[in-house]
Write a protein that holds these residues in place. Structure first.
Motif, PDB file in Angstrom:
ATOM      1  N   ILE A  67     -17.838  57.083  11.668  1.00 28.53           N
ATOM      2  CA  ILE A  67     -17.137  55.831  11.371  1.00 28.53           C
ATOM      3  C   ILE A  67     -16.718  55.146  12.668  1.00 28.53           C
ATOM      4  O   ILE A  67     -16.861  53.935  12.816  1.00 28.53           O
ATOM      5  CB  ILE A  67     -15.928  56.087  10.453  1.00 28.53           C
ATOM      6  CG1 ILE A  67     -16.395  56.543   9.063  1.00 28.53           C
ATOM      7  CG2 ILE A  67     -15.067  54.822  10.329  1.00 28.53           C
ATOM      8  CD1 ILE A  67     -15.276  57.005   8.155  1.00 28.53           C
ATOM      9  N   ARG A  68     -16.215  55.933  13.615  1.00 21.94           N
ATOM     10  CA  ARG A  68     -15.842  55.360  14.913  1.00 21.94           C
ATOM     11  C   ARG A  68     -17.035  54.708  15.598  1.00 21.94           C
ATOM     12  O   ARG A  68     -16.905  53.641  16.205  1.00 21.94           O
ATOM     13  CB  ARG A  68     -15.258  56.443  15.816  1.00 21.94           C
ATOM     14  CG  ARG A  68     -13.798  56.770  15.539  1.00 21.94           C
ATOM     15  CD  ARG A  68     -13.248  57.651  16.643  1.00 21.94           C
ATOM     16  NE  ARG A  68     -11.816  57.875  16.443  1.00 21.94           N
ATOM     17  CZ  ARG A  68     -11.223  59.056  16.581  1.00 21.94           C
ATOM     18  NH1 ARG A  68     -11.924  60.112  16.911  1.00 21.94           N
ATOM     19  NH2 ARG A  68      -9.924  59.169  16.398  1.00 21.94           N
ATOM     20  N   ARG A  69     -18.197  55.344  15.519  1.00 19.30           N
ATOM     21  CA  ARG A  69     -19.389  54.787  16.170  1.00 19.30           C
ATOM     22  C   ARG A  69     -19.821  53.495  15.495  1.00 19.30           C
ATOM     23  O   ARG A  69     -20.199  52.527  16.167  1.00 19.30           O
ATOM     24  CB  ARG A  69     -20.533  55.801  16.156  1.00 19.30           C
ATOM     25  CG  ARG A  69     -20.333  56.968  17.117  1.00 19.30           C
ATOM     26  CD  ARG A  69     -21.625  57.711  17.360  1.00 19.30           C
ATOM     27  NE  ARG A  69     -22.162  58.332  16.160  1.00 19.30           N
ATOM     28  CZ  ARG A  69     -21.845  59.574  15.758  1.00 19.30           C
ATOM     29  NH1 ARG A  69     -20.982  60.306  16.462  1.00 19.30           N
ATOM     30  NH2 ARG A  69     -22.395  60.082  14.668  1.00 19.30           N
ATOM     31  N   ILE A  70     -19.773  53.459  14.171  1.00 17.86           N
ATOM     32  CA  ILE A  70     -20.158  52.245  13.447  1.00 17.86           C
ATOM     33  C   ILE A  70     -19.218  51.100  13.794  1.00 17.86           C
ATOM     34  O   ILE A  70     -19.649  49.978  14.062  1.00 17.86           O
ATOM     35  CB  ILE A  70     -20.166  52.503  11.922  1.00 17.86           C
ATOM     36  CG1 ILE A  70     -21.292  53.476  11.547  1.00 17.86           C
ATOM     37  CG2 ILE A  70     -20.341  51.181  11.158  1.00 17.86           C
ATOM     38  CD1 ILE A  70     -21.214  53.980  10.118  1.00 17.86           C
ATOM     39  N   GLN A  72     -17.237  51.069  16.416  1.00 18.16           N
ATOM     40  CA  GLN A  72     -17.056  51.017  17.878  1.00 18.16           C
ATOM     41  C   GLN A  72     -15.580  50.887  18.238  1.00 18.16           C
ATOM     42  O   GLN A  72     -15.153  49.973  18.940  1.00 18.16           O
ATOM     43  CB  GLN A  72     -17.892  49.881  18.497  1.00 18.16           C
ATOM     44  CG  GLN A  72     -19.386  50.126  18.399  1.00 18.16           C
ATOM     45  CD  GLN A  72     -20.222  49.094  19.132  1.00 18.16           C
ATOM     46  OE1 GLN A  72     -19.733  48.354  19.984  1.00 18.16           O
ATOM     47  NE2 GLN A  72     -21.508  49.028  18.799  1.00 18.16           N
ATOM     48  N   VAL A  73     -14.801  51.850  17.725  1.00 18.05           N
ATOM     49  CA  VAL A  73     -13.370  51.902  17.994  1.00 18.05           C
ATOM     50  C   VAL A  73     -13.033  53.230  18.669  1.00 18.05           C
ATOM     51  O   VAL A  73     -13.766  54.213  18.535  1.00 18.05           O
ATOM     52  CB  VAL A  73     -12.530  51.747  16.700  1.00 18.05           C
ATOM     53  CG1 VAL A  73     -12.718  50.361  16.106  1.00 18.05           C
ATOM     54  CG2 VAL A  73     -12.899  52.828  15.675  1.00 18.05           C
ATOM     55  N   GLY A  74     -11.911  53.271  19.376  1.00 15.33           N
ATOM     56  CA  GLY A  74     -11.505  54.458  20.102  1.00 15.33           C
ATOM     57  C   GLY A  74     -10.558  55.333  19.307  1.00 15.33           C
ATOM     58  O   GLY A  74     -10.304  55.111  18.119  1.00 15.33           O
ATOM     59  N   GLU A  75      -9.977  56.328  19.996  1.00 16.99           N
ATOM     60  CA  GLU A  75      -9.132  57.303  19.322  1.00 16.99           C
ATOM     61  C   GLU A  75      -7.796  56.725  18.870  1.00 16.99           C
ATOM     62  O   GLU A  75      -7.106  57.327  18.048  1.00 16.99           O
ATOM     63  CB  GLU A  75      -8.888  58.500  20.243  1.00 16.99           C
ATOM     64  CG  GLU A  75      -8.110  58.189  21.501  1.00 16.99           C
ATOM     65  CD  GLU A  75      -7.784  59.423  22.318  1.00 16.99           C
ATOM     66  OE1 GLU A  75      -6.924  59.322  23.202  1.00 16.99           O
ATOM     67  OE2 GLU A  75      -8.374  60.478  22.051  1.00 16.99           O
ATOM     68  N   LYS A  76      -7.400  55.557  19.385  1.00 16.90           N
ATOM     69  CA  LYS A  76      -6.142  54.942  18.978  1.00 16.90           C
ATOM     70  C   LYS A  76      -6.277  54.128  17.689  1.00 16.90           C
ATOM     71  O   LYS A  76      -5.284  53.618  17.175  1.00 16.90           O
ATOM     72  CB  LYS A  76      -5.599  54.051  20.099  1.00 16.90           C
ATOM     73  CG  LYS A  76      -5.181  54.817  21.346  1.00 16.90           C
ATOM     74  CD  LYS A  76      -4.610  53.889  22.406  1.00 16.90           C
ATOM     75  CE  LYS A  76      -4.203  54.665  23.656  1.00 16.90           C
ATOM     76  NZ  LYS A  76      -3.660  53.773  24.708  1.00 16.90           N
ATOM     77  N   HIS A  77      -7.506  54.010  17.196  1.00 13.11           N
ATOM     78  CA  HIS A  77      -7.735  53.233  15.966  1.00 13.11           C
ATOM     79  C   HIS A  77      -7.001  53.879  14.788  1.00 13.11           C
ATOM     80  O   HIS A  77      -7.050  55.090  14.608  1.00 13.11           O
ATOM     81  CB  HIS A  77      -9.233  53.174  15.666  1.00 13.11           C
ATOM     82  CG  HIS A  77      -9.573  52.512  14.366  1.00 13.11           C
ATOM     83  ND1 HIS A  77      -9.432  51.156  14.165  1.00 13.11           N
ATOM     84  CD2 HIS A  77     -10.046  53.025  13.196  1.00 13.11           C
ATOM     85  CE1 HIS A  77      -9.817  50.857  12.944  1.00 13.11           C
ATOM     86  NE2 HIS A  77     -10.181  51.968  12.329  1.00 13.11           N
ATOM     87  N   HIS A  78      -6.309  53.058  14.010  1.00 14.17           N
ATOM     88  CA  HIS A  78      -5.617  53.566  12.832  1.00 14.17           C
ATOM     89  C   HIS A  78      -6.593  53.655  11.655  1.00 14.17           C
ATOM     90  O   HIS A  78      -7.056  52.634  11.143  1.00 14.17           O
ATOM     91  CB  HIS A  78      -4.446  52.658  12.451  1.00 14.17           C
ATOM     92  CG  HIS A  78      -3.166  53.060  13.071  1.00 14.17           C
ATOM     93  ND1 HIS A  78      -2.477  52.275  13.978  1.00 14.17           N
ATOM     94  CD2 HIS A  78      -2.411  54.196  12.936  1.00 14.17           C
ATOM     95  CE1 HIS A  78      -1.380  52.890  14.364  1.00 14.17           C
ATOM     96  NE2 HIS A  78      -1.313  54.044  13.750  1.00 14.17           N
ATOM     97  N   LEU A 118     -25.467  54.874   7.473  1.00 13.48           N
ATOM     98  CA  LEU A 118     -24.704  55.343   6.321  1.00 13.48           C
ATOM     99  C   LEU A 118     -25.561  56.225   5.425  1.00 13.48           C
ATOM    100  O   LEU A 118     -26.790  56.201   5.494  1.00 13.48           O
ATOM    101  CB  LEU A 118     -24.191  54.145   5.510  1.00 13.48           C
ATOM    102  CG  LEU A 118     -23.204  53.209   6.222  1.00 13.48           C
ATOM    103  CD1 LEU A 118     -23.048  51.913   5.422  1.00 13.48           C
ATOM    104  CD2 LEU A 118     -21.851  53.887   6.396  1.00 13.48           C
ATOM    105  N   ASP A 119     -24.897  56.985   4.550  1.00 11.15           N
ATOM    106  CA  ASP A 119     -25.611  57.824   3.591  1.00 11.15           C
ATOM    107  C   ASP A 119     -25.651  57.194   2.202  1.00 11.15           C
ATOM    108  O   ASP A 119     -26.611  57.381   1.457  1.00 11.15           O
ATOM    109  CB  ASP A 119     -24.942  59.196   3.499  1.00 11.15           C
ATOM    110  CG  ASP A 119     -24.934  59.913   4.833  1.00 11.15           C
ATOM    111  OD1 ASP A 119     -26.018  60.083   5.423  1.00 11.15           O
ATOM    112  OD2 ASP A 119     -23.842  60.280   5.294  1.00 11.15           O
ATOM    113  N   VAL A 120     -24.597  56.454   1.859  1.00  8.95           N
ATOM    114  CA  VAL A 120     -24.482  55.829   0.535  1.00  8.95           C
ATOM    115  C   VAL A 120     -23.876  54.445   0.688  1.00  8.95           C
ATOM    116  O   VAL A 120     -22.906  54.274   1.435  1.00  8.95           O
ATOM    117  CB  VAL A 120     -23.590  56.667  -0.417  1.00  8.95           C
ATOM    118  CG1 VAL A 120     -23.466  55.982  -1.775  1.00  8.95           C
ATOM    119  CG2 VAL A 120     -24.120  58.082  -0.573  1.00  8.95           C
TER     120      VAL A 120
END
Length: 207
Positions: free
Chosen positions: A53-56, A58-64, A168-170
């Motif tokens: 999800i982070r890669r899709i 493109q957000v970092g570890e601080k993303h809520h 994605l898978d679904v």
């Protein structure tokens, strides 16, 4: 190639919901409609799914991240809710609102904001989302499906299947409640702070 499944918006077919839930339990990542645009989601504790999800996004570890909950009882097990927060959340749910609160020990640490130990929670007012979360029996770890460089969430399942089929898978087809993102309300610091104005009524807040 993602499995594209069309689920009825008012009477979700249980056999299809069961198939989506089975794939979630296998560790897959899905896109599903909500009451405010599409979200991408996986099961809580799915580390690989979280990183996808982070890669899709493109957000970092601080993303809520946001935990999609079936009801208030489920939400209350995941975050620390004071009396005033309780009344506010009860008055606005189910609905297109995300609330940021301190997480409990029930929430995997990797899901929390690393500095503030906070996480987003919400109870969507959407039949398909509720059917999937209710059948799963636990919250979904999710993020609004906003592509990098965009400001609004995607809201057409066929378009998502076309653009993100390999990521994605679904992809669950269904209408969204509103095309905009949720309104994000941060309650983690003792008062309600609107961090993002989106879907839903906010006239009760001092802006």
């Amino acid at each position: 190639m993602a499995w594209y499944v069309d689920i009825h918006p008012e009477n979700p077919q249980q056999r299809l919901v069961d198939k989506v839930v089975a794939r979630l339990r296998q560790g897959e990542v899905i896109a599903l409609p909500t009451d405010s645009g599409y979200a991408i989601a996986c099961t809580l504790g799915n580390k690989e799914g979280l990183e996808r999800i982070r890669r899709i996004r493109q957000v970092g570890e601080k993303h809520h991240f946001t935990l999609l909950c079936h009801n208030f009882a489920q939400l209350g097990q995941l975050v620390i809710v004071g009396n005033s927060d309780f009344r506010l959340i009860k008055s606005l749910t189910p609905g297109p609102y995300t609330f940021i609160l301190k997480g409990t020990k029930e929430v995997p640490r990797m899901t929390l904001n690393p500095k503030k130990a906070t996480v987003g929670v919400r109870i969507p007012d959407h039949e398909i989302t509720q059917a999937i979360v209710g059948t799963l029996g636990e919250p979904l770890l999710s993020s609004t499906l906003i592509l990098p460089g965009e400001t609004e969430p995607m809201h057409e399942g066929w378009q998502i299947a076309d653009v993100l089929s390999n990521a994605l898978d679904v992809v669950v087809e269904g209408p969204v409640g509103e095309e905009g993102p949720t309104t994000v309300i941060n309650l983690s610091e003792g008062e309600a702070v609107i961090e993002r104005v989106g879907a839903g009524i906010i006239s009760m807040f001092d802006m």
